[in-house]
Scaffold this motif. Structure first.
Motif, mmCIF file in Angstrom:
data_model
loop_
_atom_site.group_PDB
_atom_site.id
_atom_site.type_symbol
_atom_site.label_atom_id
_atom_site.label_comp_id
_atom_site.label_asym_id
_atom_site.label_seq_id
_atom_site.Cartn_x
_atom_site.Cartn_y
_atom_site.Cartn_z
ATOM 1 N N UNK A 172 -58.318 91.003 -29.172
ATOM 2 C CA UNK A 172 -57.214 90.664 -28.272
ATOM 3 C C UNK A 172 -57.742 89.965 -27.023
ATOM 4 N N UNK A 173 -58.895 90.436 -26.536
ATOM 5 C CA UNK A 173 -59.498 89.795 -25.366
ATOM 6 C C UNK A 173 -60.008 88.402 -25.723
ATOM 7 N N UNK A 174 -60.656 88.293 -26.899
ATOM 8 C CA UNK A 174 -61.133 86.985 -27.345
ATOM 9 C C UNK A 174 -59.950 86.026 -27.470
ATOM 10 N N UNK A 175 -58.840 86.530 -28.030
ATOM 11 C CA UNK A 175 -57.643 85.700 -28.151
ATOM 12 C C UNK A 175 -57.142 85.287 -26.774
ATOM 13 N N UNK A 176 -57.218 86.222 -25.822
ATOM 14 C CA UNK A 176 -56.790 85.919 -24.459
ATOM 15 C C UNK A 176 -57.654 84.841 -23.817
ATOM 16 N N UNK A 177 -58.961 84.961 -24.024
ATOM 17 C CA UNK A 177 -59.881 83.953 -23.473
ATOM 18 C C UNK A 177 -59.573 82.589 -24.088
ATOM 19 N N UNK A 178 -59.340 82.606 -25.398
ATOM 20 C CA UNK A 178 -58.979 81.367 -26.095
ATOM 21 C C UNK A 178 -57.693 80.792 -25.506
ATOM 22 N N UNK A 222 -60.083 86.600 -16.477
ATOM 23 C CA UNK A 222 -58.951 87.104 -17.258
ATOM 24 C C UNK A 222 -58.955 88.616 -17.152
ATOM 25 N N UNK A 223 -57.830 89.190 -16.757
ATOM 26 C CA UNK A 223 -57.699 90.643 -16.653
ATOM 27 C C UNK A 223 -56.594 91.073 -17.598
ATOM 28 N N UNK A 224 -56.950 91.807 -18.627
ATOM 29 C CA UNK A 224 -55.936 92.271 -19.586
ATOM 30 C C UNK A 224 -55.783 93.770 -19.391
ATOM 31 N N UNK A 225 -54.665 94.175 -18.822
ATOM 32 C CA UNK A 225 -54.470 95.575 -18.489
ATOM 33 C C UNK A 225 -53.666 96.261 -19.589
ATOM 34 N N UNK A 226 -54.324 97.158 -20.287
ATOM 35 C CA UNK A 226 -53.622 97.994 -21.254
ATOM 36 C C UNK A 226 -54.104 99.399 -20.997
#
Lengths: 650, 650
Positions: free
Chosen positions: A375-381, A394-398
């Motif tokens: 999910x993080x890799x997808x976010x970076x992409x 990128x900050x992904x808060x879950x």
């Protein structure tokens, strides 16, 4: 065997179960889904039910969750109560997963739809303007699975190459792979098909490394009937997006709660379930049930034949990815946190039980480490971080907060255990960002104004609401810098319950559930720890890189706060770094967006693989400065407000 | 339904069948296997049986195969006779497939073993001296499936890469592939296995293009327990060789009749069966039954666990290869002769029903064209034709004769429909090269001496015996240049039966079956056509290449003549070109040998692929000069004896 009948109200759903089975399990069997944070361990108190007829046996430790009156009225924890009799059981609204109603985010560009029973808020991937990125991988359009219509020249004695060679020869004019493979099932009647269909066919081809794998041969030109699914497998929510693979257009989105929640709210409790009494298959089947329901529902609405769905790209954290494929997740949990795999094999979707075209493929996005997943890799992409010379965060808060900092030359990542507070867990009145959740709060001169999702009567407070409450309490000096209620403050909204202070956000008469919605000192402490952990993680990574926050060109914030996040207040409580607000953007579900990019572009998927291999992950539990950073961040907004949060003026 | 009991003698095998079923089908159900050349069409007359009790209904056209006395004695063709009553049926020796006895070729280097019921003669692959070839592909030892034992360093926080990455990292030190793949079943419990086994494991890896596919992970060091099977799927016979993949050593060979023979003797009649009333699955299952029986039997004898067999390389003609994989073969038969595929996919052996390790792979050797198959490619690989600068010729004589001429720069191939005469079919007393077959014949001054396989009483004449007979008849001027019996010749061995002349090779009192073994004028005509077709094919190819026979450095002859072939006599009848005899070598089963090379060497398999793609195939049916060459070759030895067979002096 002694079976008993249990009737669940208000749904009037009946089930026969063996004596001794827990009410939690019985509810599940009846198709009634209950809240649970702890996976049935009797420690979260979320699965409250009320027994109105018949006798049950409850574990006595569970009485701590109830008042004397509640116990007299038959309240019990479903997971700690065994069926001993025919029962009638009432599920109160706060314990249900199903009560949540359909919600469509107002800022969505495309029409979104939700499955009837378990809808979730989400953000549409296109929400991040693709134009912002100089090199847009999605523009290199070449789907994971393509359909190519071919008109083959008929064989003659001067051109009698094998049928497969004839197909590949035409193929090479349209799609270039080094190798082509045709799996056996597709080969067996190929000869007959080609001749019967007058050499006009459509071939469905999946790319796999540099190999084109021909999955099926159809009569005539069916290239238009090719769909893919971008899948975000979150710990809490599962969201799919249906994409027309001929055009790359998303044609619909649908989401539901991850049914794995029955076995534990967060990844650690699910791993504990699997590696204790459970199995990977049980959790796999749970999420596959989500996926199949979503696909079927969305396909039906969009009048798409499920057989025409040829591919799925799934993004999830490392544990979710492992469980989707039924890979043992046990070593993820323990130091030194080793997953089984980072580059997941391309498989047939049917091999995990997903119902699309029987030859359709499932590709899971590559992950970085045990706590920095696909999910993080997808976010970076999706946010283009790896493509730009400028340094971005990128900050992904879950339930965990994942942070990536970097540019087109280097990338660092880390993960902090944030807890589920921002997703509505771990707090007394917390709830997910669905209908009835308080999502905005303002306090001025002792007066409080809130706004709920769907303008409904409030049922709880979601992540963005909690951030607002804490910010407003601090700004109004109701909380001090430690996050403690000022002892001197007199406010009708501050009460004491069970020896601790609570702040009433909504009075009982205003709410759907007839109880006050409050934020307790414990809640505040939990949120302080969550935001402290995330900020400390960001700060650690910035320091590790030898940078300052000012050097960040942009911060993208992704996560399940809701479909709204007040950036100013998130900075104000010390969750996000204090940089000019126009350089911070809330992008919603970047995981889904990245999955869709990989679905429609082989370049994007290759990019995702290189991102996963190029990111250097820092294990914060072994990074000494993190502990100090964490301690320093357990303040509102921070112990070093002057230096780190100069613009926060309360 | 009206069922009848049929008892087959002398085996006393009983079966209940529905009224109306043919005796051929009933025999098959009873496990009694009958000869058949035509696939049950009533045209070859090979499935003669004698009904001794009860009534049956026979097609009246079939009476042409019997004398009046035979008809009175109850003789009938099993395929043309329907069960109408409880029956007792005697199978005469010449109609049985099972009567053949165990035979071990005397020149075999390694001990060979045969399955009890259906043994076949064969030649051991090692029989061709590998030393003759300058570049021996088999010396580049790297099996299709390798087992590699690994001791992995335990993960630590500074080295917490995923388990798969840890395995691949160690792997790369031993085996180099560009990519590694671990299929899902192997991934799912990998984490648990590695930890339980203290990081000492053995990985089984299949090569597939440039990808290493890890098939299984075992505890400890099991690298020694890795076996493969080289498989020659002939139209007539199926032969397997068990190979120890750690050393490359062959440890046993076993063969049986191809059970597909029940559905037709040659490839055309089997294709007709499949594309008419039958299905590919029936023929696939028949040959898979052969393969499973052979593997189980040989593994048992050699004390090898079938689970330790991880790979199979199969070589067969294009039709056999298609049927093994259940690919529709119909377009092979019809102009312009197009197969489905030439480069067969690597699959799991279990996917076609072959019982070895469940993750074990099956690789079929690549083919050139519809009538130049993987067996020919294997033969070219085995004899090193494609590796040498000198021009070599490979002649593989089966029901079709395949010819390849070339060197390391170019290769031409063609196939001629030779008919099954040299394999013992299509002649009155022809039989396969098994026990009791006359394999050598000499005629001097009216006296005839023969030698049978196994020194048994003669039952028939195999390919090498037929070549000898015809050569000896020509040398003794009993046959003229046209292959006709000289009308003037007086010889007690020449008789007339049904209006045509026959030559008695063995008198009734000498034989096992109590009947004379003869060669008829029709037999001679058939053999003339066979040898004529093969020689004309060789000559056409030589002319196409602009060469003369003298420019051939070597001729390799492969095929099912027997385990003995008199080269001089084969040249003498005009089957093989007249070049110095030391430059002609009979190499036996080159198909099996090539399959074994591909099994133990990835270089050899890659070489086989390039051979299959580099050979230019000439369709003789569309090559105008072939017809004239064929006409010119229908003489003994040839119409142009002076020019083409100067050394043949009769």
């Amino acid at each position: 065997m002694n079976t008993k009948k249990v009737t669940f109200l208000p749904d009037q759903k009946e089930v026969e179960v063996e004596e001794g089975v827990t009410l939690f399990r019985a509810a599940e069997q009846a198709g009634v889904y209950l809240n649970s944070l702890c996976g049935g361990e009797g420690v979260c108190g979320k699965c409250r039910v009320r027994i109105t007829k018949g006798k049950a046996r409850a574990d006595k430790h569970s009485i701590v969750f109830f008042s004397k009156e509640e116990i007299q009225n038959g309240y019990a924890l479903a997971c700690q109560t065994q069926v001993k009799d025919d029962l009638e059981v009432v599920i109160p609204p706060e314990s249900r997963l199903e009560e949540e109603q359909i919600l469509t985010g107002s800022h969505l560009r495309e029409q979104s739809t939700w499955s009837g029973t378990c809808p979730i808020t989400y953000s549409e991937p296109d929400w991040v303007s693709l134009a912002k990125r100089p090199h847009d991988p999605a523009s290199l359009f070449e789907p994971l699975v393509s359909k190519v219509s071919l008109e083959l020249p008929e064989p003659s004695i001067d051109d009698n190459i094998p049928d497969t060679a004839r197909i590949v020869r035409e193929f090479r004019k349209k799609l270039k792979y080094s190798f082509y493979e045709i799996p056996l099932p597709c080969l067996q009647d190929l000869s007959t098909k080609l001749r019967r269909q007058g050499w006009k066919i459509t071939a469905t081809v999946a790319r796999h490394n540099d190999v084109g794998r021909i999955l099926q041969i159809e009569a005539g030109d069916t290239a238009d009937r090719n769909y893919g699914v971008a899948l975000d497998v979150g710990t809490t929510t599962v969201v799919i997006q249906l994409v027309h693979l001929k055009t790359g257009q998303a044609i619909g989105v649908e989401g539901s709660h991850n049914l794995q929640a029955h076995y534990g709210e967060d990844v650690l409790s699910r791993i504990a379930f699997v590696c204790g009494k459970g199995s990977t298959e049980v959790l796999q089947q749970a999420v596959v049930k989500n996926i199949n329901t979503l696909i079927q529902s969305l396909a039906q609405k969009k009048v798409v034949d499920v057989e025409d769905i040829t591919s799925i790209v799934a993004a999830g954290n490392t544990t979710m990815s492992h469980l989707l494929l039924a890979l043992t997740p046990c070593s993820i949990r323990d130091d030194p946190y080793v997953p089984t795999v980072d580059l997941y094999p391309q498989i047939l979707a049917k091999d995990v039980g997903i119902n699309i075209n029987p030859q359709g493929v499932l590709q899971v996005m590559p992950s970085v480490a045990s706590y920095v997943g696909g999910d993080t890799v997808a976010g970076v992409l999706a946010c283009g971080l790896a493509d730009r010379p400028e340094t971005t965060c990128l900050i992904d808060v879950g339930t965990n907060g994942e942070i990536v900092i970097g540019n087109n030359e280097w990338m660092l990542s880390c993960s902090a255990s944030a807890g589920p507070a921002f997703e509505g867990g771990d707090t007394k009145c917390g709830m997910r960002a669905t209908r009835g959740a308080i999502q905005k709060v303002e306090i001025n001169n002792g007066g409080l104004v809130y706004e709920t999702i769907g303008k409904a009567k409030p049922r709880g407070i979601c992540g963005s609401g909690l951030i607002d409450v804490i910010y407003e309490l601090a700004r109004n000096s109701i909380l001090d810098i430690d996050g403690r209620f000022h002892l001197s403050i007199q406010d009708k909204r501050i009460i004491e319950e069970n020896g601790e202070r609570e702040y009433i956000v909504a009075f009982p008469e205003e709410t759907e559930i007839g109880q006050a919605l409050v934020i307790t000192q414990t809640d505040i402490d939990n949120i302080m720890r969550s935001k402290g952990a995330i900020f400390a993680a960001i700060k650690s990574l910035i320091d590790y890189a030898g940078l300052t926050f000012g050097q960040l060109n942009e911060i993208y914030v992704a996560g399940g706060f809701g479909n709204y996040l007040n950036i100013d207040k998130a900075v104000g409580i010390g969750l996000l770094p204090d940089i000019p607000r126009e350089r911070i953007e809330f992008i919603g579900n970047s995981s889904l967006m990245g999955a869709r990019m990989a679905l429609v572009s082989s370049y994007a998927f290759e990019k995702a693989i290189s991102i996963s291999q190029e990111i250097t992950n820092i294990e914060l539990s072994h990074f000494t400065p993190f502990a100090d950073e964490y301690m320093a961040a357990l303040y509102l907004p921070h112990i070093d407000k002057e230096l780190l949060f100069p613009s926060v003026n309360y």
